[in-house]
Design a protein around this motif. Sequence first.
Motif, short mmCIF file in Angstrom:
data_model
loop_
_atom_site.label_atom_id
_atom_site.label_comp_id
_atom_site.label_asym_id
_atom_site.label_seq_id
_atom_site.Cartn_x
_atom_site.Cartn_y
_atom_site.Cartn_z
N GLY A 7 8.97 7.89 -8.05
CA GLY A 7 8.17 9.03 -8.49
C GLY A 7 6.92 9.32 -7.67
N GLN A 8 6.70 8.59 -6.59
CA GLN A 8 5.51 8.85 -5.77
C GLN A 8 5.73 10.05 -4.85
N ASP A 9 4.69 10.87 -4.69
CA ASP A 9 4.80 11.98 -3.75
C ASP A 9 4.42 11.51 -2.35
#
Length: 454
Positions: free
Chosen positions: A434-436
């Motif tokens: 879920g990290q950008d």
Amino acid sequence: MRWRKLAGALALAVLGACAPRGPRVPTVPVVVIRDTVTTPTRPPRDTVAIPATPTADTAAFPESLLAPRVRVGLVVDTARIEITSAGAFSVLTDAGQQVASLGAGATATFADAGGTITLTSRTGAGGGGPGGAGLRAPLVIRPAAPHGTLSVKGQAYRGELVVQDAPRGGLTIVNRLDMETYLLGVVPREIGNVQADVFEAVKAQAVAARTYAAIYMGRRSAQGFDVYATVEDQVYGGQAAEYPLASRAVRETAGEIITYSGQPITAYYHSTCAGQTAAIHEVWNNAPIPYLVAVRDVDPRTGEAYDKVSSRFRWTERWTHEQLVGILNRTMADSLRGRRITRIDDMRVLERTPSDRIRAMRLATDAGTFTLGKDRIRWILTPASRAGILNSSKFDVRLVREGGRVTEIVAEGGGWGHGIGMCQVGAMGRARAGQDYRTILRAYYPGTQIVDQY
């Protein structure tokens, strides 16, 4: 692509032809092996290839008026080269004077004539065409169509090609194009044709690759280009390498680079760190750099490494005694100074770095005892099973003996590449978590910022 900065900026279009200057990259490290200094070439970054189904159409990237132009060395120091195109193309002097005009399917052959260039051509049907002798470098080859391509050794490239003199004689072929179009052929080759669930990692790769190219501009000016198209710099595959997901990542991050204290960083990256990246001074003989430090690459929620899915997360390499003796006599020839190894008596790790990579290893042989240091070990203990260098310097070594004699050497390790900067498979794991892309880049290059260069 984002055009938000073009309004009112046409007067600055000349910037598109300027190579931004960043701090010089630290000197390539040297490793001392028993009083012999050996200088390796810049370590290649091993890339990841993960097949996937394309998710969007690949379209030509419109050249940015503000993006710097990149000169990519495709073929260096050759006596003869053929250039073809599916469409019409022209050969021009550097001043724009037309030398030849060729139709679709034609082939232009450029040959070194000892200070001048001879041009011969044939049409797509095999007949002859315009030619010339005594031509002076550089010669510019330009497709007639705005987004046409030119082919060298069967590989199609966007932009234009330049035939120029090589410093040591012969000819060098340079692909000249804007930064964003260049990245379309770099990002897929560096991170692989991956799936949409790791799109944020692809965006991180695009920004890292753009930053790497920006700081390396001009570093090979004596050779007439900025970067090689190989692992010597960044792997560039031209139009054939383009992949929809990667093209979208380049567009959505257009102009963005990574900076530290207002300056572009040296954005090293590699394939697999095995849960822990390395500080630059652990791997090479460089001074510490505040954003190239060891990073623990483990998901705090699961306790598992972000790059655990890599095929090189854990690995084993084996050599028979005879195989490794032969390899060492080749890779350590300068250090041996005419001597030859016929017997390996012992190999053991003397010291490790904080990221668990080998800082020093003792190699005892009948030709002498040697200390192998840091990442250079990968060029010395080359695999017997395949071409290339050892996966990483993060390993343990075990000797198998029979009757007191070494019969087999086994290295058991983890990781793929030098371990500095962004871990590509780790970035994919972070994207799945879920990290950008901004979060991913800040994790691997602590203390940095992402800014718009243009």
